[in-house]
Design a protein around this motif. Structure first.
Motif, short mmCIF file in Angstrom:
data_model
loop_
_atom_site.label_atom_id
_atom_site.label_comp_id
_atom_site.label_asym_id
_atom_site.label_seq_id
_atom_site.Cartn_x
_atom_site.Cartn_y
_atom_site.Cartn_z
N LEU A 228 62.46 50.86 -37.80
CA LEU A 228 63.59 50.49 -36.95
C LEU A 228 63.10 50.23 -35.52
O LEU A 228 63.61 49.33 -34.83
CB LEU A 228 64.65 51.59 -36.94
N TYR A 229 62.11 51.01 -35.09
CA TYR A 229 61.57 50.79 -33.74
C TYR A 229 60.96 49.41 -33.63
O TYR A 229 61.22 48.69 -32.66
CB TYR A 229 60.51 51.85 -33.42
N ARG A 230 60.17 49.03 -34.64
CA ARG A 230 59.51 47.72 -34.60
C ARG A 230 60.53 46.58 -34.72
O ARG A 230 60.36 45.51 -34.13
CB ARG A 230 58.49 47.60 -35.74
N SER A 231 61.60 46.82 -35.47
CA SER A 231 62.58 45.76 -35.68
C SER A 231 63.59 45.64 -34.54
O SER A 231 64.12 44.55 -34.31
CB SER A 231 63.33 45.97 -37.00
N HIS A 232 63.84 46.76 -33.79
CA HIS A 232 64.86 46.59 -32.74
C HIS A 232 64.76 47.56 -31.55
O HIS A 232 64.92 47.13 -30.42
CB HIS A 232 66.26 46.72 -33.34
N ILE A 233 64.51 48.84 -31.78
CA ILE A 233 64.50 49.77 -30.65
C ILE A 233 63.44 49.37 -29.64
O ILE A 233 63.67 49.41 -28.42
CB ILE A 233 64.27 51.22 -31.14
N GLY A 234 62.28 48.96 -30.14
CA GLY A 234 61.21 48.53 -29.23
C GLY A 234 61.64 47.34 -28.38
O GLY A 234 61.24 47.22 -27.22
N HIS A 235 62.46 46.47 -28.94
CA HIS A 235 62.96 45.32 -28.20
C HIS A 235 63.86 45.78 -27.06
O HIS A 235 63.83 45.19 -25.96
CB HIS A 235 63.73 44.39 -29.13
N HIS A 236 64.65 46.82 -27.29
CA HIS A 236 65.49 47.34 -26.21
C HIS A 236 64.66 48.03 -25.13
O HIS A 236 64.98 47.91 -23.94
CB HIS A 236 66.54 48.30 -26.78
N GLU A 237 63.62 48.73 -25.54
CA GLU A 237 62.79 49.41 -24.54
C GLU A 237 61.92 48.43 -23.76
O GLU A 237 61.62 48.66 -22.59
CB GLU A 237 61.90 50.45 -25.23
N TYR A 238 61.52 47.34 -24.41
CA TYR A 238 60.65 46.35 -23.76
C TYR A 238 61.26 44.95 -23.95
O TYR A 238 60.72 44.11 -24.65
CB TYR A 238 59.24 46.42 -24.36
N HIS B 140 74.54 43.51 -23.05
CA HIS B 140 74.30 44.38 -24.20
C HIS B 140 73.09 45.27 -23.96
O HIS B 140 73.10 46.45 -24.31
CB HIS B 140 74.08 43.52 -25.45
N HIS B 141 72.06 44.74 -23.32
CA HIS B 141 70.84 45.49 -23.10
C HIS B 141 70.95 46.49 -21.94
O HIS B 141 70.46 47.61 -22.05
CB HIS B 141 69.68 44.53 -22.79
N PHE B 142 71.56 46.06 -20.85
CA PHE B 142 71.48 46.83 -19.62
C PHE B 142 72.78 47.45 -19.15
O PHE B 142 72.79 48.17 -18.16
CB PHE B 142 70.91 45.94 -18.50
N GLN B 143 73.88 47.19 -19.86
CA GLN B 143 75.15 47.78 -19.45
C GLN B 143 75.82 48.60 -20.55
O GLN B 143 76.27 49.72 -20.29
CB GLN B 143 76.12 46.68 -18.97
N GLU C 192 81.83 53.76 -18.13
CA GLU C 192 81.99 55.11 -18.66
C GLU C 192 80.83 55.49 -19.58
O GLU C 192 80.37 56.64 -19.59
CB GLU C 192 83.31 55.21 -19.42
N ARG C 193 80.35 54.53 -20.35
CA ARG C 193 79.28 54.81 -21.31
C ARG C 193 77.89 54.81 -20.68
O ARG C 193 76.96 55.40 -21.22
CB ARG C 193 79.29 53.74 -22.42
N PHE C 194 77.74 54.14 -19.57
CA PHE C 194 76.42 53.88 -19.02
C PHE C 194 75.67 55.17 -18.67
O PHE C 194 76.21 56.06 -18.02
CB PHE C 194 76.52 53.00 -17.77
N ASP C 195 74.45 55.24 -19.12
CA ASP C 195 73.54 56.34 -18.80
C ASP C 195 72.20 55.72 -18.45
O ASP C 195 71.51 55.20 -19.32
CB ASP C 195 73.40 57.29 -19.99
N ARG C 196 71.83 55.77 -17.18
CA ARG C 196 70.61 55.10 -16.72
C ARG C 196 69.38 55.60 -17.46
O ARG C 196 68.45 54.84 -17.73
CB ARG C 196 70.43 55.33 -15.21
N LYS C 197 69.37 56.87 -17.82
CA LYS C 197 68.19 57.45 -18.47
C LYS C 197 67.99 56.92 -19.89
O LYS C 197 66.86 56.72 -20.33
CB LYS C 197 68.31 58.97 -18.50
N THR C 198 69.10 56.70 -20.62
CA THR C 198 68.98 56.38 -22.04
C THR C 198 69.36 54.94 -22.40
O THR C 198 69.26 54.57 -23.56
CB THR C 198 69.88 57.32 -22.87
N ILE C 199 69.77 54.13 -21.42
CA ILE C 199 70.27 52.80 -21.74
C ILE C 199 69.23 51.94 -22.46
O ILE C 199 69.54 51.22 -23.40
CB ILE C 199 70.78 52.07 -20.46
N LEU C 200 67.96 52.04 -22.06
CA LEU C 200 66.93 51.20 -22.68
C LEU C 200 66.53 51.70 -24.06
O LEU C 200 66.00 50.93 -24.86
CB LEU C 200 65.69 51.13 -21.79
#
Length: 240
Positions: free
Chosen positions: A73-83, A168-171, A201-209
């Motif tokens: 899942l990281y390779r298919s999408h989570i990594g895309h959100h982090e980078y 979607h990525h940053f908000q 309301e949902r935004f969390d700067r630490k975990t958004i990416l």
């Protein structure tokens, strides 16, 4: 446009789909009839809903606890959100997946249409709808998605898809799952359209990416190591 296309022509999934798409074009030339546009429109629209469903329910599912599955899942999408600016993560690692998905879809559609049209015609209609109509929609999605992540000069079209997708990525990664141009109505239909107040309301700067996960979660740390990543989430890959 040129920059986005230069990324697209290197995408393994599109390389693998291209021969099937070309065969579909040949089938169209051999079966010119009134139903061709209907099949193409059906395939195109079907892919739009597949795009939404896979993004929302598969790629944004609850993070797996088993590390090997989490790594996928990281390779298919989570990594895309982090980078998000790293083209390596624009698509997943399994470039044969769209072909397998298309072949299974053609088989299912052929079986459903067989009693009505006969085997040969059922297969032809299904193939043209899915390997021409749907693949065209998939390529359009990849173009919009790639363009939205490139730091290049953009016209009104590019600015629109960029503004919509980067929200979607940053908000709010719980909303705006449809990426392709002009298709906000699908998110509105399913109640996942971007809402500024809800996003705040949902935004969390630490975990958004990291899609809501603690960036130091052991699964994330292990996955990054597995893929040779040693830079902070969101950072660009160092140029060689």
């Amino acid at each position: 446009m040129k920059d986005a296309l230069s990324v697209l022509i290197r995408m393994g999934s599109l390389h693998r789909l291209l021969p099937f798409w070309l065969v579909g074009l040949w089938l169209i030339t051999q079966n010119l009839a009134w139903w061709i546009p209907v099949a193409l429109v059906y395939g195109y629209i079907a892919q739009l809903f597949v795009e939404y469903a896979m993004h929302r329910f598969l790629l944004h599912r609850e993070p797996p606890t088993e590390q090997s599955v989490f790594n996928e899942l990281y390779r298919s999408h989570i990594g895309h959100h982090e980078y998000p600016s790293d083209a390596e993560f624009f698509t997943g690692g399994d470039h044969w997946y769209p072909v397998r998905f298309g072949l299974i879809s053609v088989a299912i559609h052929t079986a459903l249409l067989w009693p009505l049209l006969g085997l040969s015609m059922a297969f032809t209609v299904a193939y043209i709808a899915l390997f021409v109509g749907s693949v065209t929609a998939f390529a359009t999605y990849e173009y919009c998605h790639t363009l939205s992540h490139l730091n290049v000069k953009k016209g009104r079209f590019g600015q629109y898809v960029t503004r919509k997708h980067l929200a979607h990525h940053f908000q709010d990664h719980h909303a705006t799952f449809q990426v392709s141009f002009g298709l906000d109505w699908i998110d509105r239909l399913f109640g996942t359209a971007h809402d500024k107040d809800v996003a705040k309301e949902r935004f969390d700067r630490k975990t958004i990416l990291s899609m809501g996960m603690d960036p130091e979660d052991l699964r994330l740390v292990t996955a990054r190591k597995a893929f040779g990543i040693n830079r902070r989430p969101g950072a660009k890959k160092a140029s060689s």
